[in-house]
Design an enzyme around this catalytic site. Structure first.
Site, PDB file in Angstrom:
ATOM      1  N   ARG A  29       0.793  -1.147  -0.009  1.00 16.03           N
ATOM      2  CA  ARG A  29       0.150  -0.016   0.039  1.00 16.03           C
ATOM      3  C   ARG A  29       0.805   1.358   0.129  1.00 16.03           C
ATOM      4  O   ARG A  29       1.780   1.341   0.873  1.00 16.03           O
ATOM      5  CB  ARG A  29      -0.974  -0.026   1.125  1.00 16.03           C
ATOM      6  CG  ARG A  29      -1.973  -1.109   1.274  1.00 16.03           C
ATOM      7  CD  ARG A  29      -2.997  -0.877   2.160  1.00 16.03           C
ATOM      8  NE  ARG A  29      -3.567  -1.992   2.477  1.00 16.03           N
ATOM      9  CZ  ARG A  29      -4.640  -2.495   1.573  1.00 16.03           C
ATOM     10  NH1 ARG A  29      -4.935  -1.618   0.475  1.00 16.03           N
ATOM     11  NH2 ARG A  29      -5.340  -3.743   1.856  1.00 16.03           N
ATOM     12  N   ASP A  30       0.365   2.385  -0.865  1.00 14.58           N
ATOM     13  CA  ASP A  30       1.045   3.194  -1.091  1.00 14.58           C
ATOM     14  C   ASP A  30       1.077   4.178   0.429  1.00 14.58           C
ATOM     15  O   ASP A  30      -0.255   4.139   1.087  1.00 14.58           O
ATOM     16  CB  ASP A  30       0.693   4.444  -2.230  1.00 14.58           C
ATOM     17  CG  ASP A  30       1.442   5.351  -2.355  1.00 14.58           C
ATOM     18  OD1 ASP A  30       2.053   5.437  -3.441  1.00 14.58           O
ATOM     19  OD2 ASP A  30       1.567   6.331  -1.513  1.00 14.58           O
ATOM     20  N   ILE A  31       1.887   4.808   0.795  1.00 17.32           N
ATOM     21  CA  ILE A  31       1.995   5.380   2.170  1.00 17.32           C
ATOM     22  C   ILE A  31       1.228   6.756   2.328  1.00 17.32           C
ATOM     23  O   ILE A  31       0.739   7.184   3.221  1.00 17.32           O
ATOM     24  CB  ILE A  31       3.384   5.735   2.924  1.00 17.32           C
ATOM     25  CG1 ILE A  31       3.543   5.849   4.111  1.00 17.32           C
ATOM     26  CG2 ILE A  31       3.942   6.939   1.882  1.00 17.32           C
ATOM     27  CD1 ILE A  31       4.941   5.826   4.724  1.00 17.32           C
ATOM     28  N   ASN A  87       4.874   6.476 -13.604  1.00 13.28           N
ATOM     29  CA  ASN A  87       5.471   7.941 -13.700  1.00 13.28           C
ATOM     30  C   ASN A  87       6.947   7.733 -14.004  1.00 13.28           C
ATOM     31  O   ASN A  87       7.777   6.797 -13.506  1.00 13.28           O
ATOM     32  CB  ASN A  87       5.205   8.785 -12.253  1.00 13.28           C
ATOM     33  CG  ASN A  87       3.911   8.806 -11.902  1.00 13.28           C
ATOM     34  OD1 ASN A  87       3.093   9.357 -12.820  1.00 13.28           O
ATOM     35  ND2 ASN A  87       3.472   8.927 -10.669  1.00 13.28           N
ATOM     36  N   VAL A  96      10.446   7.800  -6.616  1.00 11.99           N
ATOM     37  CA  VAL A  96      11.142   6.908  -5.907  1.00 11.99           C
ATOM     38  C   VAL A  96      11.708   6.135  -7.236  1.00 11.99           C
ATOM     39  O   VAL A  96      11.012   5.692  -8.240  1.00 11.99           O
ATOM     40  CB  VAL A  96      10.216   5.745  -5.348  1.00 11.99           C
ATOM     41  CG1 VAL A  96      11.036   4.633  -4.770  1.00 11.99           C
ATOM     42  CG2 VAL A  96       9.561   6.407  -4.141  1.00 11.99           C
ATOM     43  N   HIS A 100       7.734   1.402 -10.540  1.00  7.55           N
ATOM     44  CA  HIS A 100       6.520   0.878  -9.864  1.00  7.55           C
ATOM     45  C   HIS A 100       5.085   1.251 -10.623  1.00  7.55           C
ATOM     46  O   HIS A 100       5.303   2.328 -11.047  1.00  7.55           O
ATOM     47  CB  HIS A 100       6.193   1.396  -8.347  1.00  7.55           C
ATOM     48  CG  HIS A 100       6.712   3.044  -8.261  1.00  7.55           C
ATOM     49  ND1 HIS A 100       8.051   3.632  -8.308  1.00  7.55           N
ATOM     50  CD2 HIS A 100       5.808   3.928  -8.080  1.00  7.55           C
ATOM     51  CE1 HIS A 100       7.992   4.822  -8.301  1.00  7.55           C
ATOM     52  NE2 HIS A 100       6.711   5.197  -8.266  1.00  7.55           N
ATOM     53  N   HIS A 102       1.364   2.197 -10.154  1.00  6.94           N
ATOM     54  CA  HIS A 102       0.539   2.780  -9.322  1.00  6.94           C
ATOM     55  C   HIS A 102      -0.744   1.874  -9.502  1.00  6.94           C
ATOM     56  O   HIS A 102      -1.234   1.876 -10.693  1.00  6.94           O
ATOM     57  CB  HIS A 102       0.150   4.003  -9.387  1.00  6.94           C
ATOM     58  CG  HIS A 102       1.528   4.960  -8.877  1.00  6.94           C
ATOM     59  ND1 HIS A 102       1.213   5.364  -7.465  1.00  6.94           N
ATOM     60  CD2 HIS A 102       2.507   5.143  -9.077  1.00  6.94           C
ATOM     61  CE1 HIS A 102       2.429   6.195  -7.385  1.00  6.94           C
ATOM     62  NE2 HIS A 102       3.071   6.034  -8.434  1.00  6.94           N
TER      63      HIS A 102
END
Ligand code: AMP
Length: 114
Positions: A29-31, A87, A96, A100, A102
């Site tokens: 999970r994204d923070i 991205n 980052v 990744h 999303h």
């Protein structure tokens, strides 16, 4: 080069809410979630940006997409819908440098994105 933040999450050196794992991909999970569901799918192999992908990574990139779709089915929102985003670099706001995917879901998502 030092290990990326996401490599350290994959190694459990930094805590994260890991919700998906297979041989090649880890999802957590994204923070700072931008939707009720916001999960990042990360290859165990660190690749900084999409610009660093070569032919040899074609299968791995496919695995990121397949992992996200499998997670959407498993969690029951596949039919309702979701968005996947990579991205790349500054104009897209990449922060980052370990690629990744999303996965965003759980609300109506606007288009075009900001
Ligand atoms: P991007 O801007 O595409 O590079 O996405 C990086 C994402 O990583 C952002 O949505 C951040 O909220 C997320 N993020 C940063 N640190 C962490 C962390 N420790 N655990 C989970 N997600 C994180």
């Amino acid at each position: 080069m030092s290990d990326s933040l996401f490599t350290r999450i994959i190694r459990r050196e930094i805590p994260a809410d890991i919700v998906y794992e297979d041989e090649h991909v880890v999802g957590f999970r994204d923070i700072n979630p931008q939707a009720p569901v916001h999960v990042l799918f990360v290859p165990r192999t660190p690749i900084a940006t999409l610009n660093d992908l070569g032919e040899e990574h074609a299968e791995l990139v496919g695995r990121l997409v397949l992992a996200a779709a499998a997670y959407a089915r498993r969690e029951g929102f596949a039919e309702r819908g979701y968005r996947t985003v990579f991205n790349c670099n500054e104009d897209a706001g990449q922060s980052v440098f370990h690629i990744h995917l999303h996965l965003l879901a759980g609300r109506r998502l606007g288009w075009p994105p900001g």
